[in-house]
Design an enzyme around this catalytic site. Structure first.
Site, short mmCIF file in Angstrom:
data_model
loop_
_atom_site.label_atom_id
_atom_site.label_comp_id
_atom_site.label_asym_id
_atom_site.label_seq_id
_atom_site.Cartn_x
_atom_site.Cartn_y
_atom_site.Cartn_z
N THR A 174 50.08 42.60 45.18
CA THR A 174 50.95 41.91 44.23
C THR A 174 51.19 42.87 43.07
O THR A 174 50.24 43.23 42.36
CB THR A 174 50.28 40.63 43.70
OG1 THR A 174 49.93 39.80 44.82
CG2 THR A 174 51.21 39.87 42.77
N LYS A 228 56.93 35.86 45.25
CA LYS A 228 55.50 35.66 44.95
C LYS A 228 55.30 35.23 43.48
O LYS A 228 54.57 34.29 43.19
CB LYS A 228 54.77 36.97 45.24
CG LYS A 228 53.37 37.08 44.70
CD LYS A 228 52.33 36.49 45.62
CE LYS A 228 50.97 36.48 44.97
NZ LYS A 228 49.96 35.84 45.77
N LYS A 255 47.00 37.56 35.99
CA LYS A 255 47.73 38.76 36.43
C LYS A 255 49.14 38.38 36.92
O LYS A 255 50.13 38.97 36.51
CB LYS A 255 46.97 39.47 37.56
CG LYS A 255 47.75 40.60 38.19
CD LYS A 255 47.14 41.13 39.48
CE LYS A 255 48.14 42.08 40.15
NZ LYS A 255 47.65 42.69 41.38
P1 NAD Z 1 40.14 44.41 45.37
O1 NAD Z 1 39.91 44.96 44.01
O2 NAD Z 1 39.03 43.73 46.09
O3 NAD Z 1 40.67 45.59 46.34
C1 NAD Z 1 41.48 46.66 45.94
C2 NAD Z 1 40.92 47.92 46.59
O4 NAD Z 1 41.77 49.02 46.27
C3 NAD Z 1 39.52 48.28 46.06
O5 NAD Z 1 38.62 48.32 47.16
C4 NAD Z 1 39.72 49.66 45.43
O6 NAD Z 1 38.62 50.54 45.62
C5 NAD Z 1 40.94 50.15 46.18
N1 NAD Z 1 41.65 51.22 45.47
C6 NAD Z 1 41.96 51.30 44.15
N2 NAD Z 1 42.61 52.45 43.90
C7 NAD Z 1 42.71 53.12 45.08
C8 NAD Z 1 43.27 54.34 45.47
N3 NAD Z 1 43.88 55.14 44.58
N4 NAD Z 1 43.18 54.71 46.76
C9 NAD Z 1 42.59 53.90 47.67
N5 NAD Z 1 42.03 52.73 47.37
C10 NAD Z 1 42.09 52.33 46.08
O7 NAD Z 1 41.40 43.46 45.25
P2 NAD Z 1 41.92 42.35 46.30
O8 NAD Z 1 41.39 41.02 45.91
O9 NAD Z 1 41.71 42.87 47.68
O10 NAD Z 1 43.48 42.33 45.95
C11 NAD Z 1 44.37 43.33 46.41
C12 NAD Z 1 45.78 42.92 46.07
O11 NAD Z 1 46.07 41.66 46.68
C13 NAD Z 1 46.04 42.73 44.56
O12 NAD Z 1 47.30 43.25 44.25
C14 NAD Z 1 45.96 41.23 44.37
O13 NAD Z 1 46.74 40.79 43.26
C15 NAD Z 1 46.54 40.75 45.69
N6 NAD Z 1 46.11 39.40 46.08
C16 NAD Z 1 44.80 39.04 45.98
C17 NAD Z 1 44.42 37.75 46.35
C18 NAD Z 1 42.97 37.31 46.25
O14 NAD Z 1 42.71 36.10 46.36
N7 NAD Z 1 42.01 38.22 46.09
C19 NAD Z 1 45.38 36.84 46.82
C20 NAD Z 1 46.70 37.24 46.95
C21 NAD Z 1 47.05 38.54 46.56
#
Ligand code: NAD
Length: 290
Positions: free
Chosen positions: A87, A162, A237
């Site tokens: 997102t 979204k 966010k």
């Molecule tokens: P998270 O923080 O668990 O995962 C993100 C991952 O990205 C981390 O493991 C981090 O180490 C990795 N990362 C960061 N920078 C990086 C880079 N330069 N290279 C490689 N890896 C890198 O977050 P999440 O909960 O998995 O969410 C991910 C996305 O999905 C976000 O944009 C969030 O808004 C969206 N989202 C999350 C949810 C939820 O319920 N968690 C629901 C819908 C959408």
């Protein structure tokens, strides 16, 4: 299909695992998170991306997406699809898509709803922006990771869908919580209030499916001491992204703006961080009008 998967966190990890389980050849990269079973680990983002037919990214925000895209676009195979499921702001989604297309690649913005539970169960909903060709290529992967994929339009349309959805969710949850807090003070029983509203014109997903009052309606995070679920800071966010987008196109979003203020207050100045976004109800109950 040969797939690169960058960002193996709470969402990306189980999504990549489901693709591998379905028989796809998945190579993953994350700065810190471990590779799930069945996913081959790469040492760098470029190594996960080169030679892949589709590269999926699942990253925290638009700045990180832009950074990762700049690393991988030069090494991706001609005609391959860069599919971002994070997102992020609409502007970053469109900028990354333009860069990918200029390099002879296809691009999709495909944010999801359904949370960590949906990612693990393979029941996410994808909201997708980009070309018909790219959507058709990625569709079998959406079918593994989710139960529904809607092609919303050109680049950025997925992110637009979204943030509009989540702006409605944030404002609706806030008003549902304040209605329960008001009902309490008027001496109206919460279960009676649910019975009436859930079958009257005030009904909504927030009331009917995710009721913020413990012990009322179907099971929800309220019944688990407001453990997320969908954390208040993630709601914040998405609300901020809605306001950033509204400002960029001069759209009036007064309810979205107020919901953003309420969640900012809750997360940054009260005890909202790490709690479910429906915990606005105990917050309002404790607040009064002051
Ligand atoms: P998270 O923080 O668990 O995962 C993100 C991952 O990205 C981390 O493991 C981090 O180490 C990795 N990362 C960061 N920078 C990086 C880079 N330069 N290279 C490689 N890896 C890198 O977050 P999440 O909960 O998995 O969410 C991910 C996305 O999905 C976000 O944009 C969030 O808004 C969206 N989202 C999350 C949810 C939820 O319920 N968690 C629901 C819908 C959408």
């Amino acid at each position: 299909m040969k797939i690169g998967f960058i960002g193996l966190g709470n969402m990306g990890g189980p999504m990549a695992a489901n693709l591998a389980r379905a028989g796809h050849q998945v190579t993953g990269f994350d700065l810190t998170a471990p590779c799930p079973d069945g996913v081959a680990g790469a040492a760098r983002a470029q190594d996960a991306a080169s030679g892949a037919e589709v590269v999926i990214t699942m990253l925290p925000n638009g700045a990180i997406l832009r950074d990762v895209a700049a690393q991988i676009i030069p090494v991706m195979a001609p005609g391959a699809v860069l599919c971002d499921c994070s997102t992020v702001d609409v502007e970053s989604a469109r900028a990354v898509a333009a860069q990918a297309e200029a390099a002879g690649l296809e691009a999709l913005d495909a944010p999801v709803s359904g949370g960590v539970g949906g990612a693990s169960a393979g029941t996410l909903t994808f909201m997708v922006g980009g070309s018909d060709l790219a959507f058709t290529t990625a569709q079998p992967l959406f079918a593994v990771m989710g139960q529904k994929a809607v092609h919303c339009g050109a680049s950025g349309a997925g992110q637009a869908a979204k943030i509009c959805n989540n702006m409605i969710l944030g404002a609706t949850m806030a008003v549902t919580c304040e209605a329960f807090a008001l009902a309490d003070k008027l001496g109206l029983d919460r279960a009676r209030m649910f019975d009436v509203v859930s079958t009257s014109s005030g009904y909504s997903w927030s009331m009917n499916a995710y009721c913020p009052a413990p012990g009322v309606g179907p099971q929800s995070p309220a019944d688990n001491d407001y453990k997320p679920g969908f954390a208040a800071e993630l709601m914040l966010k998405d609300l901020r992204l809605s306001q950033q987008a509204a400002e960029a196109v001069d759209a009036a979003t007064p309810m979205g703006a107020r919901a953003t203020e309420l969640y900012t207050e809750f997360v940054e100045r009260a005890d909202g961080k790490g709690r479910d976004f429906s915990a606005l109800l105990p917050h309002f109950s404790a607040s009064g009008r002051g």
